[in-house]
Design an enzyme around this catalytic site. Structure first.
Site, short mmCIF file in Angstrom:
data_model
loop_
_atom_site.label_atom_id
_atom_site.label_comp_id
_atom_site.label_asym_id
_atom_site.label_seq_id
_atom_site.Cartn_x
_atom_site.Cartn_y
_atom_site.Cartn_z
N LYS A 4 0.93 -1.23 0.17
CA LYS A 4 0.01 -0.14 0.15
C LYS A 4 0.92 1.37 -0.05
O LYS A 4 0.24 2.39 -0.29
CB LYS A 4 -1.06 0.04 1.15
CG LYS A 4 -0.47 0.21 2.61
CD LYS A 4 -1.51 0.17 3.71
CE LYS A 4 -0.69 0.43 4.90
NZ LYS A 4 -1.70 0.46 6.17
N ASP A 5 2.12 1.17 0.24
CA ASP A 5 3.17 2.23 0.20
C ASP A 5 3.73 2.57 -1.17
O ASP A 5 4.42 3.57 -1.17
CB ASP A 5 4.23 2.29 1.23
CG ASP A 5 3.87 2.06 2.81
OD1 ASP A 5 2.52 2.51 3.15
OD2 ASP A 5 4.40 1.64 3.52
N ARG B 267 -7.95 8.16 4.53
CA ARG B 267 -9.04 7.09 4.01
C ARG B 267 -9.83 6.68 5.32
O ARG B 267 -11.14 6.57 5.33
CB ARG B 267 -8.46 6.01 3.35
CG ARG B 267 -9.55 4.69 3.11
CD ARG B 267 -8.57 3.53 2.62
NE ARG B 267 -7.50 3.29 3.66
CZ ARG B 267 -7.91 2.31 4.79
NH1 ARG B 267 -9.20 1.98 4.95
NH2 ARG B 267 -6.85 2.03 5.46
N ARG B 268 -9.12 6.16 6.23
CA ARG B 268 -9.83 5.76 7.51
C ARG B 268 -10.58 7.15 8.15
O ARG B 268 -11.69 6.66 8.72
CB ARG B 268 -8.67 5.25 8.57
CG ARG B 268 -7.75 3.99 8.27
CD ARG B 268 -6.63 3.57 8.95
NE ARG B 268 -6.34 2.49 8.67
CZ ARG B 268 -4.83 1.97 8.78
NH1 ARG B 268 -4.02 2.86 9.20
NH2 ARG B 268 -4.56 0.77 8.16
N ARG C 79 0.94 10.26 13.80
CA ARG C 79 2.12 9.49 13.20
C ARG C 79 2.81 8.74 14.12
O ARG C 79 2.59 8.66 15.35
CB ARG C 79 2.98 10.50 12.62
CG ARG C 79 2.55 11.31 11.35
CD ARG C 79 2.32 10.20 10.03
NE ARG C 79 3.58 9.69 9.86
CZ ARG C 79 4.80 9.85 9.24
NH1 ARG C 79 4.81 11.05 8.95
NH2 ARG C 79 5.70 9.12 9.14
N ARG D 127 1.55 4.44 18.49
CA ARG D 127 0.44 4.58 18.39
C ARG D 127 -0.62 4.00 19.49
O ARG D 127 -1.35 4.41 20.04
CB ARG D 127 -0.30 4.38 16.96
CG ARG D 127 0.60 5.06 15.75
CD ARG D 127 -0.16 4.74 14.47
NE ARG D 127 0.82 5.42 13.41
CZ ARG D 127 0.34 5.73 12.46
NH1 ARG D 127 -1.00 5.53 11.91
NH2 ARG D 127 0.89 6.37 11.26
N CYS E 69 -1.61 7.40 -1.29
CA CYS E 69 -1.89 7.02 -0.12
C CYS E 69 -2.72 8.12 0.58
O CYS E 69 -3.05 7.85 1.90
CB CYS E 69 -0.75 6.37 0.19
SG CYS E 69 0.52 7.63 0.98
#
Length: 318
Positions: A80-81, A128-129, A146, A152, A248
């Site tokens: 996805k990156d 997106r989230r 981040r 996190r 992204c």
């Protein structure tokens, strides 16, 4: 004797775990040794939001440079990156079988998304989230964060001893949490019906120099390691992203599956505030890379015809 293969990786705990799994699998297939080459990327050293530091490619460019400079023989990326455009001189030689595609909620007190009290703070670094969270629960406070997975998690109250605990929950990729052995902290797996994942989420990309993708033992191991159903699925997802000219940092989700000789692709385009969501599905029986690509392009065209560019703030030239 085949020399040890140098496997390039980011230095985060998740990247090292993923890369070691890939390296061990390739070494077993090709019966050669390996060594890890740690590479620091812009995304690792700069803690600004992804949109501020360049979005797509911030975790990839340095690894690609290491490959082209012959400092490693292969690089492992979270798919996805990876930017959707071609990288001159490089090829994605293997896409191994995909892990869990879902996003996961890690919340205080074992809470689910529906159970979070009104006004709860939820952290994510993904537009997106964030957009899909706002669509599902507009009463929540979505906080841009981040940092690596453990950083996190430590921000959720009571989740990790010694953490700041300034958030009620965070949303992370289920695959990364599982690879790190943190799946016990997941309080809810978010179904794709609620939150479509990022294109390529849960999958890895194994990239090498194009000249090395030939007939060597190393190249043969890469071909054996490639998982065609996963490659087809992520090809379709990334074709949507490429046609929309989005990266992204765009509020776009996509997920494809290959079952019963049919590829089913679903995508969503969101406004940043979650107020508008556009969701479409495309199905194809052409289970080739070309067929998967075409399905992604067709679906992207349907989204654009329905107003996706305006909803997500994409280029006016689309």
């Amino acid at each position: 004797m085949t020399p040890a293969v140098r496997v390039g990786t980011r230095a985060s705990a998740l990247a090292l775990t993923q890369t070691t799994t890939v390296a061990e699998s390739l070494a077993a297939l090709g019966e050669f040794g390996y060594e890890l080459v740690r590479v620091s990327t812009t995304g690792d050293v700069n803690r600004a939001s992804l949109s501020q530091i360049g979005g797509t490619g911030v975790f990839v460019a340095a690894l690609r440079e290491a490959l082209l400079d012959d400092n490693c023989d292969v690089a492992v990326h979270s798919l996805k990156d990876l930017p959707t455009g071609e990288a001159e001189g490089l090829t994605v030689a293997a896409v191994p079988e995909r892990a869990d595609i879902r996003d996961a909620l890690c919340a205080r007190d074992g809470l689910t998304l529906a159970g979070l009290p009104e006004g709860s703070s939820v952290g994510t670094g993904s537009p997106r989230r964030a957009a899909q969270l706002r669509a599902a629960r507009p009463d929540l406070s979505i906080i841009d964060i981040r940092g690596n997975v453990d950083t996190r998690l430590a921000r959720v109250a009571g989740l990790v001893d010694g953490g700041p605990g300034d958030l009620d929950a965070v949303v992370l990729a289920a695959a990364g949490l599982t690879r790190l052995g943190r799946q016990g902290l997941i309080t809810e797996y978010l179904a794709p019906e609620l939150m479509l994942p990022a294109p390529g989420q849960g999958a890895l990309a194994v990239e090498c120099r194009s000249d090395d993708a030939g007939a060597s033992v190393f190249a043969q191991a890469l071909r054996q390691y490639d998982h065609l159903p996963t490659r087809l699925a992520v090809t379709a997802e990334r074709a949507v992203l490429r046609r929309l000219e989005a990266g992204c940092t765009a509020p776009i989700g996509a997920h494809a599956t290959v079952t019963d000789d049919v590829l089913t692709l679903e995508a969503v385009v969101c406004s940043a505030d979650g107020g508008r969501l556009l969701r479409r599905t495309e199905i194809t029986a052409d289970l080739s890379v070309g067929g998967a690509t075409s399905a992604g392009v067709v679906l992207a065209e349907e989204l654009l015809a329905s107003g996706a560019a305006e909803i997500a703030g994409l280029s006016a030239d689309l």
